[in-house]
Design a protein around this motif. Structure first.
Motif, PDB file in Angstrom:
ATOM      1  N   SER A  61      53.114  18.465  42.624  1.00  0.00           N
ATOM      2  CA  SER A  61      52.350  17.433  43.505  1.00  0.00           C
ATOM      3  C   SER A  61      50.988  17.183  43.049  1.00  0.00           C
ATOM      4  CB  SER A  61      52.613  18.406  44.662  1.00  0.00           C
ATOM      5  OG  SER A  61      50.941  17.739  45.718  1.00  0.00           O
ATOM      6  N   ARG A  62      50.265  17.972  42.765  1.00  0.00           N
ATOM      7  CA  ARG A  62      48.592  18.496  42.103  1.00  0.00           C
ATOM      8  C   ARG A  62      48.803  17.218  41.064  1.00  0.00           C
ATOM      9  NH1 ARG A  62      46.398  17.833  45.994  1.00  0.00           N
ATOM     10  NH2 ARG A  62      48.624  17.395  46.424  1.00  0.00           N
ATOM     11  N   LEU A  63      50.131  17.949  40.022  1.00  0.00           N
ATOM     12  CA  LEU A  63      49.987  16.678  38.874  1.00  0.00           C
ATOM     13  C   LEU A  63      49.364  14.870  39.875  1.00  0.00           C
ATOM     14  CD1 LEU A  63      50.128  16.329  36.103  1.00  0.00           C
ATOM     15  CD2 LEU A  63      52.855  16.185  36.216  1.00  0.00           C
ATOM     16  N   MET A  64      50.143  14.748  40.690  1.00  0.00           N
ATOM     17  CA  MET A  64      49.786  13.717  40.801  1.00  0.00           C
ATOM     18  C   MET A  64      48.628  13.334  41.477  1.00  0.00           C
ATOM     19  SD  MET A  64      53.407  12.092  40.400  1.00  0.00           S
ATOM     20  CE  MET A  64      53.084  13.262  38.648  1.00  0.00           C
ATOM     21  N   ASP A  65      48.236  14.022  42.149  1.00  0.00           N
ATOM     22  CA  ASP A  65      46.799  13.923  42.742  1.00  0.00           C
ATOM     23  C   ASP A  65      45.597  13.908  41.587  1.00  0.00           C
ATOM     24  OD1 ASP A  65      45.278  14.454  44.958  1.00  0.00           O
ATOM     25  OD2 ASP A  65      44.707  16.551  43.802  1.00  0.00           O
ATOM     26  N   GLY A  66      46.378  14.353  40.578  1.00  0.00           N
ATOM     27  CA  GLY A  66      44.785  14.035  39.227  1.00  0.00           C
ATOM     28  C   GLY A  66      45.275  12.410  38.562  1.00  0.00           C
ATOM     29  N   LEU A  67      46.771  12.057  39.072  1.00  0.00           N
ATOM     30  CA  LEU A  67      47.166  11.378  37.876  1.00  0.00           C
ATOM     31  C   LEU A  67      46.857   9.174  39.167  1.00  0.00           C
ATOM     32  CD1 LEU A  67      50.773  11.737  36.227  1.00  0.00           C
ATOM     33  CD2 LEU A  67      48.640  10.375  35.945  1.00  0.00           C
ATOM     34  N   ASP A  68      46.714   9.848  40.122  1.00  0.00           N
ATOM     35  CA  ASP A  68      46.187   9.015  41.333  1.00  0.00           C
ATOM     36  C   ASP A  68      44.738   7.946  41.031  1.00  0.00           C
ATOM     37  OD1 ASP A  68      45.182  10.754  42.381  1.00  0.00           O
ATOM     38  OD2 ASP A  68      45.810  10.203  44.715  1.00  0.00           O
ATOM     39  N   ASP A  85      44.336   9.274  49.356  1.00  0.00           N
ATOM     40  CA  ASP A  85      43.918  10.308  48.466  1.00  0.00           C
ATOM     41  C   ASP A  85      43.706  12.021  49.620  1.00  0.00           C
ATOM     42  OD1 ASP A  85      44.199  11.706  46.075  1.00  0.00           O
ATOM     43  OD2 ASP A  85      42.574  11.972  46.217  1.00  0.00           O
ATOM     44  N   ILE A  86      42.560  11.866  49.856  1.00  0.00           N
ATOM     45  CA  ILE A  86      42.025  12.699  50.722  1.00  0.00           C
ATOM     46  C   ILE A  86      43.121  13.042  52.247  1.00  0.00           C
ATOM     47  CG2 ILE A  86      39.955  10.970  52.584  1.00  0.00           C
ATOM     48  CD1 ILE A  86      39.342  14.690  50.014  1.00  0.00           C
ATOM     49  N   TRP A  87      43.621  12.588  52.488  1.00  0.00           N
ATOM     50  CA  TRP A  87      44.661  11.800  53.869  1.00  0.00           C
ATOM     51  C   TRP A  87      45.537  13.085  53.603  1.00  0.00           C
ATOM     52  CZ3 TRP A  87      48.940  10.243  54.175  1.00  0.00           C
ATOM     53  CH2 TRP A  87      49.621  10.213  55.602  1.00  0.00           C
ATOM     54  N   ALA A  88      46.100  12.796  51.755  1.00  0.00           N
ATOM     55  CA  ALA A  88      47.123  13.342  51.402  1.00  0.00           C
ATOM     56  C   ALA A  88      47.218  14.816  50.881  1.00  0.00           C
ATOM     57  CB  ALA A  88      47.384  12.697  50.377  1.00  0.00           C
ATOM     58  N   ASP A  89      46.105  14.895  50.591  1.00  0.00           N
ATOM     59  CA  ASP A  89      45.583  16.361  50.244  1.00  0.00           C
ATOM     60  C   ASP A  89      45.074  17.335  51.626  1.00  0.00           C
ATOM     61  OD1 ASP A  89      44.964  15.876  47.736  1.00  0.00           O
ATOM     62  OD2 ASP A  89      43.185  15.880  47.281  1.00  0.00           O
ATOM     63  N   PHE A  90      44.595  16.837  52.605  1.00  0.00           N
ATOM     64  CA  PHE A  90      44.361  17.203  53.701  1.00  0.00           C
ATOM     65  C   PHE A  90      46.142  18.013  54.399  1.00  0.00           C
ATOM     66  CE2 PHE A  90      40.094  16.635  53.030  1.00  0.00           C
ATOM     67  CZ  PHE A  90      39.293  17.907  53.977  1.00  0.00           C
ATOM     68  N   ILE A  91      46.890  17.199  54.440  1.00  0.00           N
ATOM     69  CA  ILE A  91      48.140  17.463  54.498  1.00  0.00           C
ATOM     70  C   ILE A  91      48.643  18.353  54.048  1.00  0.00           C
ATOM     71  CG2 ILE A  91      50.624  16.443  55.526  1.00  0.00           C
ATOM     72  CD1 ILE A  91      49.147  13.474  55.723  1.00  0.00           C
ATOM     73  N   PHE A  92      48.629  18.115  53.123  1.00  0.00           N
ATOM     74  CA  PHE A  92      48.692  19.457  52.110  1.00  0.00           C
ATOM     75  C   PHE A  92      48.717  20.700  52.430  1.00  0.00           C
ATOM     76  CE2 PHE A  92      48.596  21.381  47.576  1.00  0.00           C
ATOM     77  CZ  PHE A  92      49.928  21.901  47.229  1.00  0.00           C
ATOM     78  N   TYR A  93      47.131  20.638  52.173  1.00  0.00           N
ATOM     79  CA  TYR A  93      46.218  22.326  52.021  1.00  0.00           C
ATOM     80  C   TYR A  93      46.733  22.470  53.947  1.00  0.00           C
ATOM     81  CZ  TYR A  93      43.065  20.624  48.386  1.00  0.00           C
ATOM     82  OH  TYR A  93      42.533  19.782  47.566  1.00  0.00           O
ATOM     83  N   GLY A  94      46.827  21.997  54.677  1.00  0.00           N
ATOM     84  CA  GLY A  94      47.536  22.692  55.970  1.00  0.00           C
ATOM     85  C   GLY A  94      48.882  22.580  55.759  1.00  0.00           C
ATOM     86  N   ALA A  95      49.730  22.593  54.897  1.00  0.00           N
ATOM     87  CA  ALA A  95      51.392  22.696  55.097  1.00  0.00           C
ATOM     88  C   ALA A  95      51.247  24.426  54.529  1.00  0.00           C
ATOM     89  CB  ALA A  95      52.095  21.175  53.965  1.00  0.00           C
ATOM     90  N   VAL A  96      50.410  24.022  53.633  1.00  0.00           N
ATOM     91  CA  VAL A  96      51.327  25.720  52.538  1.00  0.00           C
ATOM     92  C   VAL A  96      51.366  27.401  53.864  1.00  0.00           C
ATOM     93  CG1 VAL A  96      50.903  26.790  50.682  1.00  0.00           C
ATOM     94  CG2 VAL A  96      51.196  24.433  50.729  1.00  0.00           C
ATOM     95  N   PRO A  97      50.266  27.420  53.927  1.00  0.00           N
ATOM     96  CA  PRO A  97      49.255  28.030  54.977  1.00  0.00           C
ATOM     97  C   PRO A  97      51.282  28.131  55.825  1.00  0.00           C
ATOM     98  CG  PRO A  97      47.668  27.071  54.180  1.00  0.00           C
ATOM     99  CD  PRO A  97      48.714  26.297  54.185  1.00  0.00           C
ATOM    100  N   PHE A  98      51.410  27.071  57.016  1.00  0.00           N
ATOM    101  CA  PHE A  98      51.787  26.930  58.055  1.00  0.00           C
ATOM    102  C   PHE A  98      53.516  26.821  57.644  1.00  0.00           C
ATOM    103  CE2 PHE A  98      54.887  23.886  60.613  1.00  0.00           C
ATOM    104  CZ  PHE A  98      54.627  24.355  61.613  1.00  0.00           C
TER     105      PHE A  98
END
Length: 201
Positions: A61-68, A85-98
């Motif tokens: 996922s983080r590879l794709m985040d750099g590739l976009d 991109d920033i919207w997707a990042d924040f969803i990811f950052y919230g999903a992991v702790p949840f």
């Protein structure tokens, strides 16, 4: 803090791969959404109790985040692409702790604290980006971006390392979450003080 050094290391290979993908018709927005899907898959694997296996989709996922961004630079950067991109990042950052809270109810309180500090830190970052855009400020230390990226103790590289540690050491989720959350608050405080200095006329 580590983002400028990380960008110098990873940007050249990412740009080459981005050009290759763009030549084959890939779009930056599609890469962003693929990265989000992989990030959510990693969160699902964590929630199902296999955080070690979650490392594979997490890192992809983080590879794709750099590739976009690399694909966008090889084709055409758009404001919507930066927004997505920033919207997707924040969803990811919230999903992991949840996901860690779902995997073990004992993680709920430190996960809630971590999410709160992500919220505080994220708003200090995005709020300044809005004002910096109004003033025509720009930065390239963290790569060519669609919005102003303010420096901080904790940035994207540190967060990825932190998530990897959580997956490798899930039994230490609580102390890691409390500690990283405290550093997020430190980062947000520093950004607010910096914003007061820069934005006060």
């Amino acid at each position: 803090m580590l983002d400028p050094a990380a960008r110098r290391l990873i940007d050249p290979p990412l740009n080459r791969l981005g050009h290759a993908l763009a030549a084959r018709g890939a779009s930056a927005n599609a890469v962003t959404l693929l990265g989000l899907a992989l990030g959510l898959l990693s969160a699902l694997v964590i929630a199902l109790g296999a955080p070690g296996w979650a490392l594979i989709p997490l890192l992809a996922s983080r590879l794709m985040d750099g590739l976009d961004g690399a694909v966008a630079r090889a084709t055409r950067k758009t404001d919507f692409g930066g927004y997505l991109d920033i919207w997707a990042d924040f969803i990811f950052y919230g999903a992991v702790p949840f996901a860690f809270a779902l995997a073990d109810p004992a993680n709920a309180l430190p996960a809630a604290f971590l999410l709160l500090t992500f919220y505080v830190n994220g708003t200090s970052f995005l709020g300044f980006a809005v004002m910096a855009g109004k003033r025509g400020l720009d930065t390239t230390a963290r790569g060519a971006k669609s919005l102003y990226y303010s420096a901080g103790l904790l940035e994207g590289t540190e967060t990825i390392i932190f998530f990897c540690l959580l997956c490798l050491l899930p039994q230490y989720f609580a102390p890691l979450a409390w500690g990283f959350g405290a550093l997020c608050l430190w980062t947000a405080t520093a950004r607010i003080l910096n914003a007061r200095f820069i934005l006060t006329d």
